[in-house]
Design a protein around this motif. Structure first.
Motif, PDB file in Angstrom:
ATOM      1  N   VAL A  97       0.839  -1.080   0.012  1.00  0.00           N
ATOM      2  CA  VAL A  97      -0.139  -0.024  -0.057  1.00  0.00           C
ATOM      3  C   VAL A  97       0.875   1.221   0.105  1.00  0.00           C
ATOM      4  O   VAL A  97       2.030   0.965   0.224  1.00  0.00           O
ATOM      5  CB  VAL A  97      -0.898   0.040   1.191  1.00  0.00           C
ATOM      6  N   ASP A  98       0.263   2.391  -0.278  1.00  0.00           N
ATOM      7  CA  ASP A  98       0.995   3.601  -0.452  1.00  0.00           C
ATOM      8  C   ASP A  98       1.035   3.888   1.128  1.00  0.00           C
ATOM      9  O   ASP A  98       0.157   4.196   1.617  1.00  0.00           O
ATOM     10  CB  ASP A  98       0.276   4.576  -1.292  1.00  0.00           C
ATOM     11  N   GLY A  99       2.235   4.292   1.528  1.00  0.00           N
ATOM     12  CA  GLY A  99       2.520   4.417   2.995  1.00  0.00           C
ATOM     13  C   GLY A  99       3.781   3.838   3.610  1.00  0.00           C
ATOM     14  O   GLY A  99       4.492   3.065   2.645  1.00  0.00           O
ATOM     15  N   ASP A 100       3.753   3.544   4.914  1.00  0.00           N
ATOM     16  CA  ASP A 100       5.022   3.104   5.572  1.00  0.00           C
ATOM     17  C   ASP A 100       4.821   1.794   6.323  1.00  0.00           C
ATOM     18  O   ASP A 100       5.483   1.305   6.976  1.00  0.00           O
ATOM     19  CB  ASP A 100       5.560   3.925   6.717  1.00  0.00           C
ATOM     20  N   TRP A 101       3.754   1.122   5.789  1.00  0.00           N
ATOM     21  CA  TRP A 101       3.459  -0.318   6.395  1.00  0.00           C
ATOM     22  C   TRP A 101       4.492  -1.237   5.732  1.00  0.00           C
ATOM     23  O   TRP A 101       4.863  -1.290   4.700  1.00  0.00           O
ATOM     24  CB  TRP A 101       2.152  -0.524   6.134  1.00  0.00           C
ATOM     25  N   SER A 102       4.772  -2.143   6.799  1.00  0.00           N
ATOM     26  CA  SER A 102       5.573  -3.145   6.286  1.00  0.00           C
ATOM     27  C   SER A 102       5.236  -4.518   6.912  1.00  0.00           C
ATOM     28  O   SER A 102       4.795  -4.520   7.969  1.00  0.00           O
ATOM     29  CB  SER A 102       7.205  -2.863   6.729  1.00  0.00           C
ATOM     30  N   LEU A 103       5.519  -5.630   6.345  1.00  0.00           N
ATOM     31  CA  LEU A 103       5.220  -6.984   6.754  1.00  0.00           C
ATOM     32  C   LEU A 103       6.369  -7.481   7.817  1.00  0.00           C
ATOM     33  O   LEU A 103       7.607  -7.573   7.046  1.00  0.00           O
ATOM     34  CB  LEU A 103       4.969  -7.879   5.463  1.00  0.00           C
ATOM     35  N   THR A 104       6.153  -8.055   8.600  1.00  0.00           N
ATOM     36  CA  THR A 104       7.120  -8.608   9.560  1.00  0.00           C
ATOM     37  C   THR A 104       7.438  -9.998   9.183  1.00  0.00           C
ATOM     38  O   THR A 104       6.342 -10.927   9.123  1.00  0.00           O
ATOM     39  CB  THR A 104       6.765  -8.401  10.891  1.00  0.00           C
TER      40      THR A 104
END
Length: 397
Positions: free
Chosen positions: A249-256
């Protein structure tokens, strides 16, 4: 042995039915073909509707659930690199959903049954059911000591899609409606803290992805893959990279990320057998119906079935009337077909068919945009996802 209700299968449906009948004073015996260790380790669904949680608590199986289950107040939909949160309590009048693995429900119910419940026989393989049109049907089963017969007033088929009870309905009276899907899910368990607070359903041109969890330290993740996928073709790094791409997604989310501890391919299919009763045999759960996992309805449908069945059997025991038993199939099928419709909607809206046209892709995006911009559409999804009321009269809306 002789009992009032013979239950074949010690999954959540059979074990919960036994618990409800025991509390209602109806005698029963549960036969399970596998041993206890295998039965407690079968990985299945982990999302519970509010009604399912209420039933488990009322049955005395809520102690550990109350302590360890993760309550969720909605889900997140991702598409077109955008993220949208659906607030279930606000849309449904206060209902939530819960994450608590089926393995843990089975452990809780087995523990209760072995402590103070009716007989539970492991390693007892049911090989035939007879006398379904008579007054005293029988379950013929074998274990390490040989072959045995369980005589009862009614038989509850809770032995899943591959069990013997579903095929015991004569072809002249039973009809099965089916649909298969041209894709499957690659499901993984990972020792990684969840990257989100609620379940994330992602629609992507690369295919569907789902982020779920089993605990604050274990994530459960799924990727849409071709139906003939070989797990060996998906090393860990490829799985994580594909998940990153589909959840983007556009933004600072990241998958652990973390160590992947198990992988499996789950087929996608829909199936309903009608009627769910023949003579003295009554089917419940996967023995009668299968839903694709996208709508998280399989376990919850099984619970709804056995609540209706337990009430009907208790009424028969108390009053001698078979009215509720006679209505069992029709009552359950109203809810089953609603759940089938919802599961089909979720599946076809979020997954990408092989060779799907750009037109079809735009229709999917239009539907997702409708759900995330219209309160009416969002409420319809939330109402079905959080679960319709469990009642022997069936859904009333």
């Amino acid at each position: 042995m002789r009992t009032e209700v013979g239950i074949i299968g010690a999954g959540p449906a059979g074990l919960l039915l036994a618990r409800l009948l025991h509390r209602a004073g109806v005698s029963c015996v549960v036969l399970e073909s596998r041993d206890r260790a295998y039965t407690e380790q079968r990985q299945r669904a982990g999302m519970l509707e509010q009604g399912t949680v209420d039933v488990l608590r009322a049955a005395g199986a809520g102690e550990r659930l109350n302590r360890e289950a993760l309550e969720h107040d909605g889900i997140e939909l991702r598409f077109d690199r955008r993220s949208h949160r659906l607030d279930f309590p606000a849309l449904t009048g206060g209902r939530s959903v819960w994450i608590y693995a089926q393995t843990e429900i089975v452990k809780d119910l087995i523990g209760l049954q072995l402590k103070d419940g009716p007989p539970l026989v492991f390693g007892a393989e049911a090989v035939a059911v007879t006398g379904l049109d008579g007054r005293l049907p029988q379950v013929h089963y074998r274990d390490s000591a040989g072959e045995h017969t369980l005589t009862c007033d009614y038989i509850a088929g809770c032995d899943g899609h591959h069990g013997i009870t579903g095929s015991a309905l004569p072809a002249s009276v039973a009809r099965t409606f089916e649909r298969t899907y041209p894709y499957a899910w690659l499901g993984v368990l990972a020792d990684a803290p969840p990257s989100c607070e609620v379940l994330v359903y992602a629609h992507s041109p690369r295919g569907f992805a789902l982020h779920s969890m089993r605990s604050p330290t274990v994530s459960r993740l799924y990727l849409q893959v071709p139906a003939d996928t070989d797990v060996s073709a998906w090393p860990d790094d490829r799985i994580w990279d594909e998940l990153d791409a589909r959840f983007a997604v556009d933004g600072d989310w990241s998958l652990t990320r973390g160590p992947i501890t198990s992988k499996s391919v789950l087929p996608m299919r829909s199936s309903v057998t009608e009627p769910m009763r023949h003579g003295r045999l009554l089917l419940a759960g996967d023995a009668a119906h299968i839903v694709p996992p996208t709508g998280a309805k399989g376990l919850n449908l099984a619970v709804a079935d056995v609540v209706v069945l337990a009430e009907a059997l208790a009424d028969w025991k108390d009053s001698g009337s078979t009215a509720l038993l006679d209505a069992y199939s029709d009552t359950c099928l109203r809810r089953v077909w609603r759940a089938e419709h919802f599961s089909h909607f979720m599946t076809t809206t979020l997954h990408t068919d092989p060779g799907q046209s750009p037109f079809d892709s735009r229709l999917q995006l239009a539907q997702l945009d409708r759900v995330t911009t219209s309160r009416h559409a969002a409420a319809e999804l939330a109402d079905n996802y959080a679960g319709l009321p469990i009642s022997r009269q069936g859904p009333d809306h």
